[in-house]
Design a protein around this motif. Structure first.
Motif, PDB file in Angstrom:
ATOM      1  N   GLU A 158       0.838  -1.189   0.000  1.00  0.00           N
ATOM      2  CA  GLU A 158       0.000   0.000   0.000  1.00  0.00           C
ATOM      3  C   GLU A 158       0.887   1.259   0.000  1.00  0.00           C
ATOM      4  OE1 GLU A 158      -3.322   0.362  -0.167  1.00  0.00           O
ATOM      5  OE2 GLU A 158      -3.453  -1.803  -0.486  1.00  0.00           O
ATOM      6  N   PRO A 159       0.458   2.313  -0.688  1.00  0.00           N
ATOM      7  CA  PRO A 159       1.259   3.557  -0.695  1.00  0.00           C
ATOM      8  C   PRO A 159       1.393   4.148   0.703  1.00  0.00           C
ATOM      9  CG  PRO A 159      -0.915   3.935  -1.642  1.00  0.00           C
ATOM     10  CD  PRO A 159      -0.783   2.450  -1.482  1.00  0.00           C
ATOM     11  N   ILE A 160       2.488   4.801   0.939  1.00  0.00           N
ATOM     12  CA  ILE A 160       2.795   5.373   2.248  1.00  0.00           C
ATOM     13  C   ILE A 160       2.744   6.896   2.160  1.00  0.00           C
ATOM     14  CG2 ILE A 160       4.497   5.506   4.107  1.00  0.00           C
ATOM     15  CD1 ILE A 160       5.694   2.890   2.977  1.00  0.00           C
ATOM     16  N   PHE A 161       2.033   7.509   3.065  1.00  0.00           N
ATOM     17  CA  PHE A 161       1.958   8.965   3.113  1.00  0.00           C
ATOM     18  C   PHE A 161       3.105   9.449   4.005  1.00  0.00           C
ATOM     19  CE2 PHE A 161      -1.306  12.683   3.375  1.00  0.00           C
ATOM     20  CZ  PHE A 161      -0.345  13.518   2.827  1.00  0.00           C
ATOM     21  N   PHE A 162       4.294   9.545   3.418  1.00  0.00           N
ATOM     22  CA  PHE A 162       5.512   9.841   4.178  1.00  0.00           C
ATOM     23  C   PHE A 162       5.422  11.159   4.931  1.00  0.00           C
ATOM     24  CE2 PHE A 162       7.004   6.894   0.944  1.00  0.00           C
ATOM     25  CZ  PHE A 162       7.864   6.070   1.653  1.00  0.00           C
ATOM     26  N   MET A 163       4.938  12.205   4.270  1.00  0.00           N
ATOM     27  CA  MET A 163       4.946  13.544   4.857  1.00  0.00           C
ATOM     28  C   MET A 163       3.942  13.709   5.992  1.00  0.00           C
ATOM     29  SD  MET A 163       7.346  15.021   3.150  1.00  0.00           S
ATOM     30  CE  MET A 163       7.184  16.757   3.486  1.00  0.00           C
ATOM     31  N   ALA A 164       3.051  12.729   6.161  1.00  0.00           N
ATOM     32  CA  ALA A 164       2.040  12.835   7.220  1.00  0.00           C
ATOM     33  C   ALA A 164       2.339  11.934   8.407  1.00  0.00           C
ATOM     34  CB  ALA A 164       0.658  12.490   6.654  1.00  0.00           C
ATOM     35  N   MET A 165       3.443  11.199   8.353  1.00  0.00           N
ATOM     36  CA  MET A 165       3.768  10.253   9.422  1.00  0.00           C
ATOM     37  C   MET A 165       4.786  10.895  10.371  1.00  0.00           C
ATOM     38  SD  MET A 165       4.010   6.750   7.155  1.00  0.00           S
ATOM     39  CE  MET A 165       4.141   5.697   8.614  1.00  0.00           C
ATOM     40  N   PRO A 166       4.393  11.164  11.628  1.00  0.00           N
ATOM     41  CA  PRO A 166       5.298  11.820  12.583  1.00  0.00           C
ATOM     42  C   PRO A 166       6.601  11.056  12.809  1.00  0.00           C
ATOM     43  CG  PRO A 166       3.049  11.790  13.423  1.00  0.00           C
ATOM     44  CD  PRO A 166       3.074  10.915  12.207  1.00  0.00           C
ATOM     45  N   GLU A 167       6.523   9.725  12.781  1.00  0.00           N
ATOM     46  CA  GLU A 167       7.719   8.925  13.040  1.00  0.00           C
ATOM     47  C   GLU A 167       8.750   9.005  11.925  1.00  0.00           C
ATOM     48  OE1 GLU A 167       4.456   6.090  11.508  1.00  0.00           O
ATOM     49  OE2 GLU A 167       4.648   7.862  12.793  1.00  0.00           O
ATOM     50  N   LEU A 168       8.348   9.497  10.754  1.00  0.00           N
ATOM     51  CA  LEU A 168       9.274   9.610   9.629  1.00  0.00           C
ATOM     52  C   LEU A 168       9.789  11.032   9.430  1.00  0.00           C
ATOM     53  CD1 LEU A 168       7.516   7.385   6.916  1.00  0.00           C
ATOM     54  CD2 LEU A 168       9.346   6.750   8.488  1.00  0.00           C
ATOM     55  N   PHE A 169       9.222  11.993  10.142  1.00  0.00           N
ATOM     56  CA  PHE A 169       9.572  13.390   9.894  1.00  0.00           C
ATOM     57  C   PHE A 169      11.056  13.661  10.127  1.00  0.00           C
ATOM     58  CE2 PHE A 169      10.318  17.735  11.235  1.00  0.00           C
ATOM     59  CZ  PHE A 169       9.723  18.443  10.208  1.00  0.00           C
ATOM     60  N   LYS A 170      11.575  13.231  11.258  1.00  0.00           N
ATOM     61  CA  LYS A 170      12.972  13.529  11.596  1.00  0.00           C
ATOM     62  C   LYS A 170      13.924  12.910  10.578  1.00  0.00           C
ATOM     63  CE  LYS A 170      12.102  13.949  16.568  1.00  0.00           C
ATOM     64  NZ  LYS A 170      10.634  13.795  16.454  1.00  0.00           N
ATOM     65  N   ASN A 252      -0.657  19.357   9.890  1.00  0.00           N
ATOM     66  CA  ASN A 252      -1.393  19.013  11.109  1.00  0.00           C
ATOM     67  C   ASN A 252      -1.174  17.574  11.546  1.00  0.00           C
ATOM     68  OD1 ASN A 252      -2.531  21.572  11.352  1.00  0.00           O
ATOM     69  ND2 ASN A 252      -4.260  21.065  10.018  1.00  0.00           N
ATOM     70  N   LEU A 253      -0.826  16.699  10.602  1.00  0.00           N
ATOM     71  CA  LEU A 253      -0.656  15.288  10.928  1.00  0.00           C
ATOM     72  C   LEU A 253       0.704  14.979  11.552  1.00  0.00           C
ATOM     73  CD1 LEU A 253      -2.313  13.706   7.752  1.00  0.00           C
ATOM     74  CD2 LEU A 253      -3.313  13.974  10.028  1.00  0.00           C
ATOM     75  N   ASN A 254       1.730  15.728  11.157  1.00  0.00           N
ATOM     76  CA  ASN A 254       3.063  15.441  11.699  1.00  0.00           C
ATOM     77  C   ASN A 254       3.519  16.489  12.719  1.00  0.00           C
ATOM     78  OD1 ASN A 254       4.012  17.718  10.322  1.00  0.00           O
ATOM     79  ND2 ASN A 254       4.882  16.539   8.638  1.00  0.00           N
ATOM     80  N   ARG A 255       2.611  17.342  13.155  1.00  0.00           N
ATOM     81  CA  ARG A 255       2.980  18.438  14.049  1.00  0.00           C
ATOM     82  C   ARG A 255       3.602  17.935  15.347  1.00  0.00           C
ATOM     83  NH1 ARG A 255       0.904  21.117  18.308  1.00  0.00           N
ATOM     84  NH2 ARG A 255       1.436  23.334  18.524  1.00  0.00           N
ATOM     85  N   GLY A 256       3.200  16.767  15.825  1.00  0.00           N
ATOM     86  CA  GLY A 256       3.744  16.220  17.062  1.00  0.00           C
ATOM     87  C   GLY A 256       5.232  15.958  16.990  1.00  0.00           C
ATOM     88  N   ALA A 257       5.777  15.806  15.771  1.00  0.00           N
ATOM     89  CA  ALA A 257       7.203  15.548  15.603  1.00  0.00           C
ATOM     90  C   ALA A 257       7.924  16.720  14.949  1.00  0.00           C
ATOM     91  CB  ALA A 257       7.415  14.291  14.758  1.00  0.00           C
ATOM     92  N   SER A 258       7.183  17.723  14.481  1.00  0.00           N
ATOM     93  CA  SER A 258       7.808  18.803  13.718  1.00  0.00           C
ATOM     94  C   SER A 258       7.753  20.171  14.389  1.00  0.00           C
ATOM     95  CB  SER A 258       7.148  18.916  12.337  1.00  0.00           C
ATOM     96  OG  SER A 258       5.770  19.247  12.467  1.00  0.00           O
ATOM     97  N   GLU A 259       7.026  20.278  15.487  1.00  0.00           N
ATOM     98  CA  GLU A 259       6.955  21.576  16.163  1.00  0.00           C
ATOM     99  C   GLU A 259       8.238  21.811  16.951  1.00  0.00           C
ATOM    100  OE1 GLU A 259       5.526  24.278  15.690  1.00  0.00           O
ATOM    101  OE2 GLU A 259       3.686  24.334  16.887  1.00  0.00           O
ATOM    102  N   VAL A 260       9.014  22.816  16.530  1.00  0.00           N
ATOM    103  CA  VAL A 260      10.284  23.152  17.182  1.00  0.00           C
ATOM    104  C   VAL A 260      10.222  24.595  17.663  1.00  0.00           C
ATOM    105  CG1 VAL A 260      11.615  21.463  15.861  1.00  0.00           C
ATOM    106  CG2 VAL A 260      11.326  23.788  14.968  1.00  0.00           C
ATOM    107  N   ILE A 261      11.287  25.037  18.318  1.00  0.00           N
ATOM    108  CA  ILE A 261      11.279  26.382  18.901  1.00  0.00           C
ATOM    109  C   ILE A 261      11.055  27.455  17.847  1.00  0.00           C
ATOM    110  CG2 ILE A 261      12.691  28.105  20.079  1.00  0.00           C
ATOM    111  CD1 ILE A 261      13.961  25.898  21.688  1.00  0.00           C
ATOM    112  N   SER A 262      11.721  27.331  16.696  1.00  0.00           N
ATOM    113  CA  SER A 262      11.620  28.373  15.663  1.00  0.00           C
ATOM    114  C   SER A 262      10.205  28.492  15.107  1.00  0.00           C
ATOM    115  CB  SER A 262      12.607  28.086  14.530  1.00  0.00           C
ATOM    116  OG  SER A 262      12.379  26.813  13.971  1.00  0.00           O
TER     117      SER A 262
END
Length: 309
Positions: A158-170, A252-262
Motif C-alpha cells: 500500500e502507498p505510504i503517506f511519508f509527509m504525514a507520518m510523525p515517526e518519519l519526519f525527523k 497538522n498530521l506530523n505536528r507532534g514531531a515537527s513543532e520546534v522552537i523556531s
C-alpha cells in the motif's frame, strides 16, 4: 605609564595605517554585523515587558521574567524542546561525519577530471532553495504519483503517506539536509587535506602503508582540528533549527514531531501577535545555545587543545 600607553597606541595606529587595505576589506562585514546583529539587540528588552506597539519599547510596562515563567509552565514546552534537540542530535550524529567521509574518498581519487565532476554533482544541491527542496520531497513522496510510492505499489504494498507520518519526519528532514549540504561541507575538508604535507604520504608509501593506513594515520589527524572547530560551531546551533524547512514540511498530521522552537516562536509572535512572549522564547533559545557553545569549546580545548578561543 601614560607615555607607554601612548607609544603602544602609536605603534598600533602606524600598523593599521600601513595595512589600511585589509581593514577596508573588513569594514563592510563589520558594518553588517553592527546593523543587523548588534543594533537589533536593543529590542530584546521587550522579552521583559508587556509590549504594546502604540506605547513603544520604552513606554511598555516592565513585567520581568513573567513571559519566561509562562513558557516554562506551558504544556507544549516538553514537546518543543524534545523535537528541537532530537532533530539536531540526529542531524549532528548522522550528518556531521558524511562530509568528512566524502572528502576522504574524493582525496583518494587519481583521475582529476572525474574528481571535479563528482565534486560538482555532490555540492550542486546546496544551491537549490529550501522551497524547491521541500517541493521535491512532496513530489517524490506523494502517495498518489510519487516515484517512491510508485515503486512501493509495484512491489504489491500500500502507498505510504511519508509527509504525514510523525515517526518519519525527523528522518526525512535529516537525510534531505545531508543530501543538500553534505557535498558543500566537503569543500572545507578537502582544503584541509590539501594542506597536508605530501612528504608524509611519500614516507608512508616507502614504508609500505596501505591507503587505509594513510587515511587513518595521516589524513584523519590532518583534518581533525578543522573537524573539531566545525563541531563546536554545530553544537552552538543545537537549540536553533532552520525555520523555513521545518515550517514548509510541517502539517497538522506530523505536528507532534515537527513543532520546534523556531516554528513555535513564529506562530506565537507573528500569527498571534504575542511579540513579548515570542521574544522571551527566542532569547531563551539564544542563551541556551550560547551556554552549549561555551561548554563544548572549553571541553574541546581541554581534550584536544583546539578551540575557537
Amino acid at each position: 605609564m601614560k607615555q607607554g600607553k601612548t607609544k603602544v597606541f602609536g605603534k598600533r595606529f602606524t600598523r593599521m595605517k600601513r595595512n589600511y587595505q585589509l581593514y577596508l576589506f573588513v569594514l563592510p562585514m563589520l558594518v553588517y554585523l553592527i546593523i543587523f546583529k548588534y543594533i537589533p539587540m536593543y529590542g530584546v528588552q521587550i522579552a521583559f515587558k508587556d509590549f504594546n506597539p502604540i506605547s513603544g519599547i520604552w513606554g511598555s510596562e516592565w513585567i520581568g521574567f513573567e513571559h519566561f515563567t509562562r513558557f516554562f509552565r506551558s504544556s507544549e514546552i516538553g514537546l518543543i524542546l524534545k523535537n528541537t534537540i532530537l532533530i539536531n542530535v540526529f542531524n549532528l550524529v548522522i550528518g556531521f561525519p558524511v562530509p568528512i567521509m566524502l572528502a576522504l574518498m574524493l582525496n583518494q581519487l587519481i583521475n582529476v577530471r572525474f574528481k571535479k565532476f563528482v565534486q560538482t554533482v555532490i555540492y550542486a544541491p546546496h544551491f537549490i532553495s529550501t522551497v524547491v527542496i521541500v517541493g521535491m520531497l512532496q513530489v517524490f513522496l506523494s502517495p498518489r504519483s510519487g516515484v517512491v510510492n510508485t515503486v512501493v505499489k509495484a512491489l504489491g504494498f500500500e502507498p505510504i503517506f511519508f509527509m504525514a507520518m510523525p515517526e518519519l519526519f525527523k528522518g526525512l528532514y535529516v537525510f534531505s539536509e545531508i543530501w543538500q549540504n553534505a557535498g558543500w561541507g566537503t569543500i572545507v575538508y578537502i582544503a584541509a587535506l590539501a594542506s597536508t604535507s605530501p612528504e608524509l604520504h611519500e614516507s608512508a608509501l616507502v614504508d609500505g602503508a596501505s591507503k587505509f593506513q594513510r587515511i587513518r594515520y595521516i589524513d584523519i589527524p590532518g583534518i581533525m582540528p578543522t573537524a573539531i572547530i566545525l563541531l563546536i560551531l554545530e553544537s552552538g546551533r543545537m537549540m536553533s533549527l532552520g525555520f523555513e524547512k521545518v515550517y514548509l514540511m510541517q502539517n497538522n498530521l506530523n505536528r507532534g514531531a515537527s513543532e520546534v522552537i523556531s516554528t513555535y516562536v513564529y506562530k506565537v509572535g507573528i500569527t498571534q501577535a504575542d511579540f513579548s512572549y515570542a521574544t522571551a522564547v527566542g532569547l531563551f533559545e539564544a542563551v541556551v545555545s550560547f551556554i552549549i557553545l561555551m561548554s563544548v569549546n572549553q571541553f574541546a580545548k581541554k581534550v584536544s587543545n583546539t578551540s575557537l578561543w
